[in-house]
Design an enzyme around this catalytic site. Sequence first.
Site, PDB file in Angstrom:
ATOM      1  N   PRO A  87     -45.872 -90.934   5.485  1.00  0.00           N
ATOM      2  CA  PRO A  87     -45.860 -89.421   5.864  1.00  0.00           C
ATOM      3  C   PRO A  87     -46.992 -89.078   6.320  1.00  0.00           C
ATOM      4  N   ILE A  88     -46.461 -88.165   7.787  1.00  0.00           N
ATOM      5  CA  ILE A  88     -47.449 -87.887   8.666  1.00  0.00           C
ATOM      6  C   ILE A  88     -46.964 -86.075   8.559  1.00  0.00           C
TER       7      ILE A  88
ATOM      8  N   TYR B 215     -37.364 -95.195   3.034  1.00  0.00           N
ATOM      9  CA  TYR B 215     -36.507 -95.349   2.216  1.00  0.00           C
ATOM     10  C   TYR B 215     -35.552 -95.793   2.836  1.00  0.00           C
TER      11      TYR B 215
ATOM     12  N   GLY C 215     -37.005 -82.322  19.884  1.00  0.00           N
ATOM     13  CA  GLY C 215     -38.323 -82.567  20.312  1.00  0.00           C
ATOM     14  C   GLY C 215     -39.418 -81.514  20.522  1.00  0.00           C
ATOM     15  N   GLY C 216     -38.497 -80.282  20.176  1.00  0.00           N
ATOM     16  CA  GLY C 216     -39.389 -79.353  19.568  1.00  0.00           C
ATOM     17  C   GLY C 216     -40.947 -78.965  18.964  1.00  0.00           C
TER      18      GLY C 216
ATOM     19  N   LEU D 193     -42.445 -84.405  15.056  1.00  0.00           N
ATOM     20  CA  LEU D 193     -43.181 -85.697  15.608  1.00  0.00           C
ATOM     21  C   LEU D 193     -42.686 -85.626  17.302  1.00  0.00           C
TER      22      LEU D 193
ATOM     23  N   PHE E  18     -34.661 -82.330   2.555  1.00  0.00           N
ATOM     24  CA  PHE E  18     -35.423 -81.166   1.450  1.00  0.00           C
ATOM     25  C   PHE E  18     -35.559 -82.320  -0.378  1.00  0.00           C
TER      26      PHE E  18
HETATM   27  C1  HXC Z   1     -30.825 -77.591  -2.713  1.00  0.00           C
HETATM   28  C2  HXC Z   1     -30.407 -76.789  -0.259  1.00  0.00           C
HETATM   29  C3  HXC Z   1     -32.255 -76.303  -0.196  1.00  0.00           C
HETATM   30  C4  HXC Z   1     -32.967 -77.245  -1.044  1.00  0.00           C
HETATM   31  C5  HXC Z   1     -30.905 -76.598   1.893  1.00  0.00           C
HETATM   32  N1  HXC Z   1     -29.750 -76.400   1.095  1.00  0.00           N
HETATM   33  N2  HXC Z   1     -31.743 -76.347   1.417  1.00  0.00           N
HETATM   34  N3  HXC Z   1     -30.149 -77.532  -1.930  1.00  0.00           N
HETATM   35  N4  HXC Z   1     -32.398 -77.574  -2.457  1.00  0.00           N
HETATM   36  N5  HXC Z   1     -34.575 -77.259  -0.839  1.00  0.00           N
HETATM   37  C6  HXC Z   1     -28.367 -76.383   0.707  1.00  0.00           C
HETATM   38  C7  HXC Z   1     -28.379 -75.038   1.677  1.00  0.00           C
HETATM   39  O1  HXC Z   1     -28.012 -74.255   0.302  1.00  0.00           O
HETATM   40  C8  HXC Z   1     -26.765 -74.720   1.539  1.00  0.00           C
HETATM   41  O2  HXC Z   1     -25.914 -75.096   1.102  1.00  0.00           O
HETATM   42  C9  HXC Z   1     -26.956 -76.065   2.839  1.00  0.00           C
HETATM   43  O3  HXC Z   1     -27.863 -76.918   2.201  1.00  0.00           O
HETATM   44  C10 HXC Z   1     -27.188 -76.313   3.628  1.00  0.00           C
HETATM   45  O4  HXC Z   1     -27.953 -75.275   4.054  1.00  0.00           O
HETATM   46  P1  HXC Z   1     -28.198 -74.291   5.319  1.00  0.00           P
HETATM   47  O5  HXC Z   1     -30.091 -73.907   4.832  1.00  0.00           O
HETATM   48  O6  HXC Z   1     -26.959 -73.549   5.212  1.00  0.00           O
HETATM   49  O7  HXC Z   1     -28.300 -75.502   6.617  1.00  0.00           O
HETATM   50  P2  HXC Z   1     -29.438 -75.288   7.927  1.00  0.00           P
HETATM   51  O8  HXC Z   1     -29.605 -73.978   8.317  1.00  0.00           O
HETATM   52  O9  HXC Z   1     -28.195 -75.834   8.895  1.00  0.00           O
HETATM   53  O10 HXC Z   1     -30.598 -76.324   7.975  1.00  0.00           O
HETATM   54  C11 HXC Z   1     -30.409 -77.708   7.334  1.00  0.00           C
HETATM   55  C12 HXC Z   1     -31.056 -77.977   6.325  1.00  0.00           C
HETATM   56  C13 HXC Z   1     -32.849 -77.165   6.155  1.00  0.00           C
HETATM   57  C14 HXC Z   1     -31.248 -79.455   6.678  1.00  0.00           C
HETATM   58  C15 HXC Z   1     -31.091 -77.413   5.302  1.00  0.00           C
HETATM   59  O11 HXC Z   1     -33.957 -77.739   5.925  1.00  0.00           O
HETATM   60  C16 HXC Z   1     -32.577 -77.799   8.201  1.00  0.00           C
HETATM   61  O12 HXC Z   1     -32.775 -77.248   9.376  1.00  0.00           O
HETATM   62  N6  HXC Z   1     -34.502 -78.916   8.124  1.00  0.00           N
HETATM   63  C17 HXC Z   1     -34.334 -78.863   9.623  1.00  0.00           C
HETATM   64  C18 HXC Z   1     -35.524 -79.512   9.968  1.00  0.00           C
HETATM   65  C19 HXC Z   1     -35.794 -80.110   8.354  1.00  0.00           C
HETATM   66  O13 HXC Z   1     -35.722 -80.417   7.464  1.00  0.00           O
HETATM   67  N7  HXC Z   1     -37.383 -81.394   8.814  1.00  0.00           N
HETATM   68  C20 HXC Z   1     -37.870 -82.068   8.116  1.00  0.00           C
HETATM   69  C21 HXC Z   1     -37.059 -83.731   8.653  1.00  0.00           C
HETATM   70  S1  HXC Z   1     -38.436 -84.797   7.171  1.00  0.00           S
HETATM   71  P3  HXC Z   1     -24.578 -73.883  -0.138  1.00  0.00           P
HETATM   72  O14 HXC Z   1     -23.981 -75.190  -0.665  1.00  0.00           O
HETATM   73  O15 HXC Z   1     -25.771 -72.931  -0.279  1.00  0.00           O
HETATM   74  O16 HXC Z   1     -24.257 -73.700   1.594  1.00  0.00           O
HETATM   75  C22 HXC Z   1     -37.814 -86.387   7.258  1.00  0.00           C
HETATM   76  C23 HXC Z   1     -38.360 -87.689   6.413  1.00  0.00           C
HETATM   77  C24 HXC Z   1     -39.719 -86.984   5.772  1.00  0.00           C
HETATM   78  O17 HXC Z   1     -36.216 -86.189   6.973  1.00  0.00           O
HETATM   79  C25 HXC Z   1     -40.530 -88.013   4.697  1.00  0.00           C
HETATM   80  C26 HXC Z   1     -41.694 -87.802   4.473  1.00  0.00           C
HETATM   81  C27 HXC Z   1     -41.766 -88.806   4.076  1.00  0.00           C
HETATM   82  P1  NAP Z   2     -39.703 -81.539  12.089  1.00  0.00           P
HETATM   83  O1  NAP Z   2     -40.804 -81.779  12.831  1.00  0.00           O
HETATM   84  O2  NAP Z   2     -39.140 -80.646  11.106  1.00  0.00           O
HETATM   85  O3  NAP Z   2     -38.111 -82.060  13.429  1.00  0.00           O
HETATM   86  C1  NAP Z   2     -37.122 -81.654  13.076  1.00  0.00           C
HETATM   87  C2  NAP Z   2     -36.189 -81.543  14.421  1.00  0.00           C
HETATM   88  O4  NAP Z   2     -35.407 -81.952  14.739  1.00  0.00           O
HETATM   89  C3  NAP Z   2     -36.820 -80.284  14.368  1.00  0.00           C
HETATM   90  O5  NAP Z   2     -37.733 -80.120  16.145  1.00  0.00           O
HETATM   91  C4  NAP Z   2     -35.112 -79.396  14.337  1.00  0.00           C
HETATM   92  O6  NAP Z   2     -35.468 -78.229  15.278  1.00  0.00           O
HETATM   93  C5  NAP Z   2     -34.553 -80.297  15.229  1.00  0.00           C
HETATM   94  N1  NAP Z   2     -33.292 -80.681  14.536  1.00  0.00           N
HETATM   95  C6  NAP Z   2     -32.777 -80.290  13.111  1.00  0.00           C
HETATM   96  N2  NAP Z   2     -31.273 -79.831  12.944  1.00  0.00           N
HETATM   97  C7  NAP Z   2     -30.983 -80.334  13.799  1.00  0.00           C
HETATM   98  C8  NAP Z   2     -29.379 -80.316  14.630  1.00  0.00           C
HETATM   99  N3  NAP Z   2     -27.983 -80.178  14.066  1.00  0.00           N
HETATM  100  N4  NAP Z   2     -29.693 -80.146  16.286  1.00  0.00           N
HETATM  101  C9  NAP Z   2     -30.106 -80.656  16.937  1.00  0.00           C
HETATM  102  N5  NAP Z   2     -32.014 -80.728  16.537  1.00  0.00           N
HETATM  103  C10 NAP Z   2     -32.344 -80.314  14.946  1.00  0.00           C
HETATM  104  O7  NAP Z   2     -39.877 -82.576  11.391  1.00  0.00           O
HETATM  105  P2  NAP Z   2     -40.494 -84.084  11.461  1.00  0.00           P
HETATM  106  O8  NAP Z   2     -41.541 -84.433  10.989  1.00  0.00           O
HETATM  107  O9  NAP Z   2     -41.116 -84.305  13.256  1.00  0.00           O
HETATM  108  O10 NAP Z   2     -39.647 -84.383  11.801  1.00  0.00           O
HETATM  109  C11 NAP Z   2     -38.884 -86.544  12.525  1.00  0.00           C
HETATM  110  C12 NAP Z   2     -38.176 -87.544  12.425  1.00  0.00           C
HETATM  111  O11 NAP Z   2     -39.239 -87.829  11.978  1.00  0.00           O
HETATM  112  C13 NAP Z   2     -36.987 -86.973  11.822  1.00  0.00           C
HETATM  113  O12 NAP Z   2     -36.285 -88.096  11.953  1.00  0.00           O
HETATM  114  C14 NAP Z   2     -38.212 -87.684  10.052  1.00  0.00           C
HETATM  115  O13 NAP Z   2     -36.740 -87.565   9.796  1.00  0.00           O
HETATM  116  C15 NAP Z   2     -38.621 -88.878  10.214  1.00  0.00           C
HETATM  117  N6  NAP Z   2     -39.521 -88.926   9.815  1.00  0.00           N
HETATM  118  C16 NAP Z   2     -41.426 -87.588   9.111  1.00  0.00           C
HETATM  119  C17 NAP Z   2     -42.043 -88.599   8.087  1.00  0.00           C
HETATM  120  C18 NAP Z   2     -42.815 -87.485   8.167  1.00  0.00           C
HETATM  121  O14 NAP Z   2     -43.387 -87.828   7.498  1.00  0.00           O
HETATM  122  N7  NAP Z   2     -42.750 -86.119   9.480  1.00  0.00           N
HETATM  123  C19 NAP Z   2     -41.800 -89.130   7.862  1.00  0.00           C
HETATM  124  C20 NAP Z   2     -40.444 -90.090   7.721  1.00  0.00           C
HETATM  125  C21 NAP Z   2     -39.934 -89.962   9.152  1.00  0.00           C
HETATM  126  P3  NAP Z   2     -34.503 -76.996  15.087  1.00  0.00           P
HETATM  127  O15 NAP Z   2     -34.467 -77.094  13.889  1.00  0.00           O
HETATM  128  O16 NAP Z   2     -35.214 -76.033  15.839  1.00  0.00           O
HETATM  129  O17 NAP Z   2     -33.300 -77.858  15.776  1.00  0.00           O
END
Ligand code: HXC
Ligand code: NAP
Length: 282
Positions: free
Chosen positions: A191-192, A148, A17-18, A21, A98
Amino acid sequence: MFQPTLLSGKRILITGGGTGLGKAMAQRFLELGATVYICGRRQDVLQKTTAELHVAVKGAIYAIPCDVRNLEAVEGMVESIWRDRPLDVLVNNAAGNFIARTEELSAHAFESVIGIVLLGTLHTTMACGRRWLKANHKGTVLSISATYAPVGSAYVVPSAVAKAGVEALTRSLAVEWGNRGIRMNAIAPGPIPTQGAFSRVLPRPELEALALDRNPLHRFGTTEELANLAAFLVSDGSGYINGEVIRMDGGEFLQGAGEFSNLGRALTNEDWESIKPRKTKS
Ligand code: HXC
Ligand code: NAP
């Protein structure tokens, strides 16, 4: 759009929630009278958001650092909230994602995304669900999926696998727990623009342009639109909606599915005229 007291008295936990969305939902729920808890891994981000929303809305919002992949941490967070009073609503919003070529992903990369999205959702849902069932307390779970999830998607395979699991969980528990007062629903947004999502799944301007191009409305969704739908779904006004995944994508999903949907681009006005049946003289 809503009565300002729509969510008065409701206590809501939003994972992730920080930012993005989750933050938009926190703001909307506060505006509608709820008490809101937000969690995430980064304490500084949570604190900044609570401070900002305190000023903007002046509601009751609390931040709890918690990694949802860690079952013990989730149990500790939920227990600390319950010590005050039970929650009424859980929003499973935290995610990791990602784009990448699947054959290049390490096991850790799969585990990382599936751990946040699927296991994180299971941990929070079970922690709240068990407490609600034990106390005979009504509860609502809303999970944020993706369009998806039911069909899969290339290049985001860990997320697709995990979101499909979240939707299966939603539909399964809607039936298993529905008769005990627990509603389970999900939103599948298209996408948002958020920094977290777009930096990871649309990291180049040309990818954003592609995404816009295939959307019938030719625009992205807004965080306000998402927050309004979420507010409705967690409110008592939607009490008969259970086990549903509501898609909110401007029609993008259907555009991809329709056999002839791309004809608008392929055929000109002249083409359409030329393929009309010719009138024959009788
Ligand atoms: C390939 C990758 C990668 C990338 C990370 N990894 N990014 N591999 N391509 N782009 C690999 C790393 O090398 C590592 O593997 C493993 O994934 C874990 O990465 P860490 O950085 O150690 O993990 P962590 O710090 O826990 O971070 C988790 C994360 C990061 C998912 C990788 O992106 C994150 O914190 N995301 C949180 C927010 C987020 O993703 N928001 C987007 C949601 S949007 P190795 O083997 O090297 O150790 C969404 C819907 C979108 O969900 C839809 C839009 C229409
Ligand atoms: P975002 O800003 O990256 O939000 C993801 C949030 O999850 C961050 O606040 C992150 O905070 C938290 N998070 C990640 N790993 C966590 C963990 N292990 N424990 C607790 N918190 C964690 O992205 P967003 O676009 O707002 O996405 C929100 C939701 O919408 C997700 O479920 C995503 O799949 C969905 N969604 C988004 C889109 C879009 O286009 N934006 C489209 C479809 C679906 P920390 O990194 O501080 O933990």
